[in-house]
Enzyme design. Structure first.
Site, PDB file in Angstrom:
ATOM      1  N   GLY A  46       0.822  -1.192   0.000  1.00  0.00           N
ATOM      2  CA  GLY A  46       0.000   0.000   0.000  1.00  0.00           C
ATOM      3  C   GLY A  46       0.859   1.246   0.000  1.00  0.00           C
ATOM      4  CD  GLN A  51       3.385   5.832   2.653  1.00  0.00           C
ATOM      5  OE1 GLN A  51       2.418   5.263   2.183  1.00  0.00           O
ATOM      6  NE2 GLN A  51       4.420   5.187   3.140  1.00  0.00           N
ATOM      7  CB  CYS A  90       5.485   2.175   7.004  1.00  0.00           C
ATOM      8  SG  CYS A  90       4.912   3.656   6.157  1.00  0.00           S
ATOM      9  CG  LEU A  91       6.489   1.064   0.898  1.00  0.00           C
ATOM     10  CD1 LEU A  91       5.771   1.378  -0.405  1.00  0.00           C
ATOM     11  CD2 LEU A  91       7.605   0.059   0.673  1.00  0.00           C
ATOM     12  CG  HIS A 132      -0.271   1.109   7.289  1.00  0.00           C
ATOM     13  ND1 HIS A 132       0.758   0.695   8.118  1.00  0.00           N
ATOM     14  CD2 HIS A 132       0.292   1.967   6.403  1.00  0.00           C
ATOM     15  CE1 HIS A 132       1.884   1.284   7.727  1.00  0.00           C
ATOM     16  NE2 HIS A 132       1.625   2.058   6.695  1.00  0.00           N
ATOM     17  CD  GLU A 133      -1.209   2.442   2.851  1.00  0.00           C
ATOM     18  OE1 GLU A 133      -0.840   3.630   2.769  1.00  0.00           O
ATOM     19  OE2 GLU A 133      -0.406   1.500   2.985  1.00  0.00           O
TER      20      GLU A 133
HETATM   21 NI    NI Z   1       2.806   3.294   5.517  1.00  0.00          NI
END
Ligand code: NI
Length: 163
Positions: A46, A51, A90-91, A132-133
Site C-alpha cells: 500500500g 508518502q 511502512c515504505l 494503515h493507509e
Molecule cells: Ni505506511
C-alpha cells in the site's frame, strides 16, 4: 512508468491531515499511476499520497490477491470488527517493522478513479492495509501504534508487508 520519491518518517508531509479530492484531473490520474508504479517497485502492499509528498486523500493498495490494485479516494471507514495483532511495516520506514493491533474486518467507502462511489470489505491483511493507509491521511504513522519496540527486518520482498 514514473517513480516518485517516498518520504521517510520524520518528514513534515507525513504528519499532515490530507485534503479531500474534489474532482478527477489528468494530474491526479498521473499521481495515482505513479503511486501504483512506486508501490510495486518497492514491493509494498500500500501507499498513501502524503508518502510521495502530496497532501490528498488518495491511497493505493495491492495485497497480492486476485483482485489486484485498489484505488481509494477520500476513503471513509464505515465499520470495523474483530481484532488482529501482527507485524506491520511502512515504505516510509524501510527495513523496520513492529507489532500493531488492528480490526480484523473493515468496511470502507471511497471513490474510485472515475469518482464513482465504491464500498469495499476487507479482512486480515486487506483490513490492516486499509487502516494503515487511512491513518496516513490523518498524518498518523503505524509507529505511534506499535506494541513494544520496532525491530529490523531483512530484505525479503516476498514476505515484506510494507505499506
Ligand atoms: Ni505506511
Amino acid at each position: 512508468m514514473a517513480l516518485r520519491q517516498v518520504r521517510i518518517y520524520g518528514d513534515e508531509k507525513l504528519k499532515k491531515v490530507c485534503r479531500p479530492v474534489q474532482m478527477m484531473t489528468p494530474r491526479t490520474k498521473m499521481l495515482i499511476r505513479d503511486m501504483l508504479d512506486t508501490m510495486y517497485d518497492l514491493n509494498g502492499v500500500g501507499l498513501a499520497a502524503p508518502q510521495v509528498g502530496v497532501l490528498k486523500r488518495i491511497v493505493v493498495i495491492d495485497i497480492g490477491d486476485e483482485h489486484g490494485a485498489y484505488v481509494l479516494i477520500n476513503p471513509e471507514i464505515l465499520e470495523t470488527s474483530g481484532e488482529q495483532t501482527g507485524q506491520e511495516g511502512c515504505l516510509s520506514l524501510p527495513g523496520q517493522a513492529g507489532m500493531v493491533t488492528r480490526p480484523n474486518y473493515v468496511k470502507v467507502k471511497a471513490l474510485d478513479e472515475d469518482m464513482n462511489e465504491i464500498v469495499i470489505e476487507g479482512e486480515e491483511l486487506l483490513a490492516r492495509a486499509i487502516c494503515h493507509e487511512c491513518d496516513h491521511l490523518e498524518g498518523i504513522m503505524y509507529v505511534e501504534k506499535v506494541e513494544g519496540e520496532l525491530f529490523e527486518v531483512t530484505d525479503e520482498p516476498e514476505e515484506d508487508e510494507e505499506a
